[in-house]
Design a protein around this motif. Structure first.
Motif, PDB file in Angstrom:
ATOM      1  N   ASP A 219     -63.294  69.343-153.342  1.00  0.00           N
ATOM      2  CA  ASP A 219     -62.452  69.267-154.537  1.00  0.00           C
ATOM      3  C   ASP A 219     -61.093  68.658-154.213  1.00  0.00           C
ATOM      4  OD1 ASP A 219     -64.294  70.256-156.308  1.00  0.00           O
ATOM      5  OD2 ASP A 219     -63.643  72.336-156.088  1.00  0.00           O
ATOM      6  N   ARG A 220     -60.542  69.075-153.081  1.00  0.00           N
ATOM      7  CA  ARG A 220     -59.229  68.547-152.703  1.00  0.00           C
ATOM      8  C   ARG A 220     -59.322  67.060-152.375  1.00  0.00           C
ATOM      9  NH1 ARG A 220     -55.668  70.060-147.347  1.00  0.00           N
ATOM     10  NH2 ARG A 220     -54.286  68.281-147.511  1.00  0.00           N
ATOM     11  N   ALA A 221     -60.352  66.659-151.645  1.00  0.00           N
ATOM     12  CA  ALA A 221     -60.521  65.242-151.308  1.00  0.00           C
ATOM     13  C   ALA A 221     -60.669  64.399-152.565  1.00  0.00           C
ATOM     14  CB  ALA A 221     -61.732  65.063-150.389  1.00  0.00           C
ATOM     15  N   MET A 222     -61.432  64.891-153.530  1.00  0.00           N
ATOM     16  CA  MET A 222     -61.621  64.149-154.778  1.00  0.00           C
ATOM     17  C   MET A 222     -60.304  64.024-155.541  1.00  0.00           C
ATOM     18  SD  MET A 222     -64.896  63.312-155.103  1.00  0.00           S
ATOM     19  CE  MET A 222     -65.329  63.260-156.840  1.00  0.00           C
ATOM     20  N   HIS A 223     -59.577  65.125-155.631  1.00  0.00           N
ATOM     21  CA  HIS A 223     -58.311  65.112-156.362  1.00  0.00           C
ATOM     22  C   HIS A 223     -57.324  64.148-155.728  1.00  0.00           C
ATOM     23  CE1 HIS A 223     -54.799  66.463-158.562  1.00  0.00           C
ATOM     24  NE2 HIS A 223     -54.207  66.761-157.430  1.00  0.00           N
ATOM     25  N   GLU A 224     -57.219  64.171-154.396  1.00  0.00           N
ATOM     26  CA  GLU A 224     -56.250  63.324-153.723  1.00  0.00           C
ATOM     27  C   GLU A 224     -56.661  61.856-153.782  1.00  0.00           C
ATOM     28  OE1 GLU A 224     -55.938  65.269-149.962  1.00  0.00           O
ATOM     29  OE2 GLU A 224     -54.840  66.965-150.820  1.00  0.00           O
ATOM     30  N   ALA A 225     -57.986  61.596-153.762  1.00  0.00           N
ATOM     31  CA  ALA A 225     -58.442  60.213-153.893  1.00  0.00           C
ATOM     32  C   ALA A 225     -58.128  59.679-155.289  1.00  0.00           C
ATOM     33  CB  ALA A 225     -59.938  60.119-153.622  1.00  0.00           C
ATOM     34  N   ARG A 226     -58.271  60.527-156.296  1.00  0.00           N
ATOM     35  CA  ARG A 226     -57.917  60.095-157.655  1.00  0.00           C
ATOM     36  C   ARG A 226     -56.420  59.795-157.746  1.00  0.00           C
ATOM     37  NH1 ARG A 226     -61.291  64.601-159.140  1.00  0.00           N
ATOM     38  NH2 ARG A 226     -63.338  63.870-159.806  1.00  0.00           N
ATOM     39  N   SER A 227     -55.612  60.631-157.094  1.00  0.00           N
ATOM     40  CA  SER A 227     -54.175  60.388-157.098  1.00  0.00           C
ATOM     41  C   SER A 227     -53.863  59.058-156.416  1.00  0.00           C
ATOM     42  CB  SER A 227     -53.445  61.532-156.391  1.00  0.00           C
ATOM     43  OG  SER A 227     -53.643  62.761-157.075  1.00  0.00           O
ATOM     44  N   ALA A 228     -54.536  58.793-155.285  1.00  0.00           N
ATOM     45  CA  ALA A 228     -54.332  57.528-154.583  1.00  0.00           C
ATOM     46  C   ALA A 228     -54.772  56.353-155.440  1.00  0.00           C
ATOM     47  CB  ALA A 228     -55.085  57.537-153.259  1.00  0.00           C
ATOM     48  N   GLY A 229     -55.776  56.559-156.291  1.00  0.00           N
ATOM     49  CA  GLY A 229     -56.268  55.487-157.145  1.00  0.00           C
ATOM     50  C   GLY A 229     -55.252  55.027-158.172  1.00  0.00           C
ATOM     51  N   ARG A 230     -54.209  55.812-158.406  1.00  0.00           N
ATOM     52  CA  ARG A 230     -53.172  55.410-159.369  1.00  0.00           C
ATOM     53  C   ARG A 230     -52.102  54.514-158.745  1.00  0.00           C
ATOM     54  NH1 ARG A 230     -53.773  60.926-160.773  1.00  0.00           N
ATOM     55  NH2 ARG A 230     -51.876  61.491-159.652  1.00  0.00           N
ATOM     56  N   LEU A 231     -52.158  54.349-157.413  1.00  0.00           N
ATOM     57  CA  LEU A 231     -51.136  53.566-156.726  1.00  0.00           C
ATOM     58  C   LEU A 231     -51.403  52.079-156.904  1.00  0.00           C
ATOM     59  CD1 LEU A 231     -50.889  55.573-153.375  1.00  0.00           C
ATOM     60  CD2 LEU A 231     -49.620  55.931-155.507  1.00  0.00           C
ATOM     61  N   ARG A 232     -50.362  51.329-157.236  1.00  0.00           N
ATOM     62  CA  ARG A 232     -50.483  49.895-157.418  1.00  0.00           C
ATOM     63  C   ARG A 232     -49.356  49.188-156.666  1.00  0.00           C
ATOM     64  NH1 ARG A 232     -54.600  51.439-158.727  1.00  0.00           N
ATOM     65  NH2 ARG A 232     -55.842  51.004-160.601  1.00  0.00           N
ATOM     66  N   ASP A 233     -49.731  48.368-155.686  1.00  0.00           N
ATOM     67  CA  ASP A 233     -48.782  47.581-154.919  1.00  0.00           C
ATOM     68  C   ASP A 233     -49.571  46.491-154.220  1.00  0.00           C
ATOM     69  OD1 ASP A 233     -45.819  47.635-153.696  1.00  0.00           O
ATOM     70  OD2 ASP A 233     -47.213  47.127-152.083  1.00  0.00           O
ATOM     71  N   PRO A 234     -49.015  45.283-154.096  1.00  0.00           N
ATOM     72  CA  PRO A 234     -49.756  44.214-153.417  1.00  0.00           C
ATOM     73  C   PRO A 234     -50.171  44.560-151.999  1.00  0.00           C
ATOM     74  CG  PRO A 234     -47.858  43.320-154.588  1.00  0.00           C
ATOM     75  CD  PRO A 234     -47.735  44.808-154.655  1.00  0.00           C
ATOM     76  N   ALA A 235     -49.482  45.524-151.380  1.00  0.00           N
ATOM     77  CA  ALA A 235     -49.803  45.881-149.998  1.00  0.00           C
ATOM     78  C   ALA A 235     -50.726  47.096-149.901  1.00  0.00           C
ATOM     79  CB  ALA A 235     -48.518  46.145-149.210  1.00  0.00           C
ATOM     80  N   ILE A 236     -51.268  47.560-151.005  1.00  0.00           N
ATOM     81  CA  ILE A 236     -52.160  48.715-151.001  1.00  0.00           C
ATOM     82  C   ILE A 236     -53.579  48.272-151.341  1.00  0.00           C
ATOM     83  CG2 ILE A 236     -52.739  50.888-152.159  1.00  0.00           C
ATOM     84  CD1 ILE A 236     -49.802  51.413-152.513  1.00  0.00           C
TER      85      ILE A 236
END
Length: 490
Positions: A59-76
């Motif tokens: 559950d924690r891995a899924m939640h944190e991956a979803r949070s990471a999915g909101r990040l937008r930057d040319p270097a990400i």
């Protein structure tokens, strides 16, 4: 295409394994719905976990991956999707053609300082975006820095990213010992400066051709990170070398801020080695001056900023959280005789067991924010609080077996406060689980958090309804937070 290749979630056909590390295995795959190639990361689930712990990890891995999915930057490197099959998390990302920095170093040896500075600027940009969203990367290292054919860099593997102010990696330390900041190796609370330390170690490796704490055995590497200073990176030159040494300081407060790092890297990346004009050396990069700064104790960069006239805030350091509630108050709140323990620096727990199993606990966390080069202590705390609020609000809703309620403003606790409820169903159960009522507050430059946690809570609504709020007990968390805030005000 062979039909016997594994099909994940009825959509992603795994083609070949691209690499494997401590955090998991990465596969090349075909997204059969969109007919495109993607990278699929199979997150490593730690061994020895029971059913409940495996569910919590997933559950924690899924939640944190979803949070990471909101990040937008040319270097990400973008995260597109997260999938849970059984209790195995999978993360779907862009498939990049770049080669990892560690492979480039192995082939070419030490890289030019101006090129390393340019790589550092790109990775720094990615980290600043993550930190602004309340996330720590936790695994910055040359293997996770990809270099495209045009020389630009991207940061990948946000799969083990963690929220700031969270409980840390309770399922084992993710990351690589030679690139983990000392506070993480000591399992102490970590913030953005831990990622910046890892960036410093990565850039040191790139410019010197070897890691700053290189040793034969992993245990020796960890000991070197904690106890020894790395050799000065002679190939880096005085200015970049001085910056890297400052970034690798043992004390997080002694490290330069992201904006200070950016200033130096921008200047270094903008000129080639042959045509570089003479530059004035900043006082904080000179060895003698650097030693003087470090001698300021909890000082370092923080003390230097304080001497410059910045407002540190009311709290020079966070108080012992175990002194913010009396045992009698805690006993009344948890309805029993709890065992009190300092579970980690800045965190105290009052725990009630039923038999040998934990039944309910009250956790109090406090931490003091310090000035940066641009903001005073209260301003840093305000920014941190706002980041926490937006991150927690984004988690609202039901995901797999875990639900989060809405974030609500709370009055009468500190200068500003928010509350949120959470509920997590036990694995393969829709009838019971764990309930949390969480209250976060700020006063001056100090942030505090109270978590009221209960096990074996019977579900009164079906998954997908307002599960988090329906099973919550927010009044206990609120009462505890008011007592803590009152103790801080004395």
């Amino acid at each position: 295409m062979p039909s016997d290749l594994y099909l994940l979630a009825g959509r992603y056909r795994l083609i070949e394994r691209l690499g494997q590390g401590g955090a998991g295995t990465v596969w090349r795959a075909i997204d059969e719905m969109l007919d495109r190639q993607v990278a699929v990361k199979q997150v490593r689930v730690p061994e020895g976990l029971g059913p409940r712990e495996r569910a919590e990890f997933a559950d924690r891995a899924m939640h944190e991956a979803r949070s990471a999915g909101r990040l937008r930057d040319p270097a990400i490197v973008l995260v597109h999707d997260v999938v849970l099959e059984g209790d195995q998390p999978w993360i779907i990302m862009d498939l990049t053609t770049g080669r990892s920095l560690d492979k480039v170093i192995k082939e070419r040896g030490p890289l030019p300082p101006e090129f390393v500075a340019a790589v550092g600027l790109r990775v720094l940009s990615a980290l600043e975006v993550a930190h602004a969203h309340g996330l720590l990367h936790q695994d910055v290292k040359p293997a996770n820095i990809l270099l495209e054919s045009d020389g630009t860099a991207m940061l990948t593997d946000f799969g083990i990213a963690a929220p700031m102010g969270g409980r840390g990696d309770v399922f084992g330390s993710a990351g690589s010992p030679g690139y983990m900041a000392p506070e993480r190796l000591n399992e102490q609370p970590s913030g953005p400066s831990a990622d910046l330390w890892s960036l410093g170690a990565s850039l040191y490796t790139a410019v010197e051709g070897r890691a700053p704490f290189e040793r034969a055995l992993p245990a020796a590497v960890a000991a070197a990170v904690l106890l020894h200073e790395p050799p000065f990176p002679a190939r880096a030159g005085r200015e970049l070398g001085g910056l890297l040494m400052a970034m690798l300081a043992k004390d997080p407060a002694a490290r330069p801020t992201a904006s200070q790092i950016r200033q130096v890297l921008t200047r270094l990346a903008g000129a080639g080695p042959a045509s570089a004009p003479a530059r004035p050396r900043r006082w904080w990069l000179l060895p003698a001056a650097l030693a003087a700064v470090l001698a300021l104790g909890a000082g370092g960069w923080y003390a230097a900023a304080t001497l410059g006239g910045q407002d540190t805030g009311r709290y020079a350091t966070a108080p012992d959280p175990c002194t913010l509630l009396t045992d009698a108050q805690a006993a009344q709140l948890v309805k029993g005789t709890p065992k009190r323990s300092l579970t980690r620096p800045g965190e105290c727990q009052w725990l009630i067991r039923e038999g040998t199993l934990p039944a309910r606990s009250l956790v109090v966390r406090v931490w003091a924010e310090r000035p940066t080069g641009d903001l005073d202590g209260p301003q840093v705390a305000q920014r941190r609080f706002a980041s926490e609020k937006s991150t927690r609000a984004a988690a609202e809703g039901m995901g797999q077996r875990q639900a989060y309620g809405s974030v609500r403003d709370v009055t009468g606790v500190g200068e500003t406060a928010i509350a949120q409820n959470g509920f997590k169903f036990y694995i393969n159960s829709t009838e019971s689980g764990t309930a949390d009522s969480i209250l976060l507050f700020r006063t001056s430059n100090l942030l505090g958090e109270v978590v009221w946690h209960r096990e074996d809570v019977s579900a009164v609504v079906a998954p997908g309804d307002e599960a988090a709020d329906a099973m919550a007990d927010p009044q206990t968390a609120l009462a505890a937070a008011r007592l803590v805030a009152a103790a801080l005000a004395k």
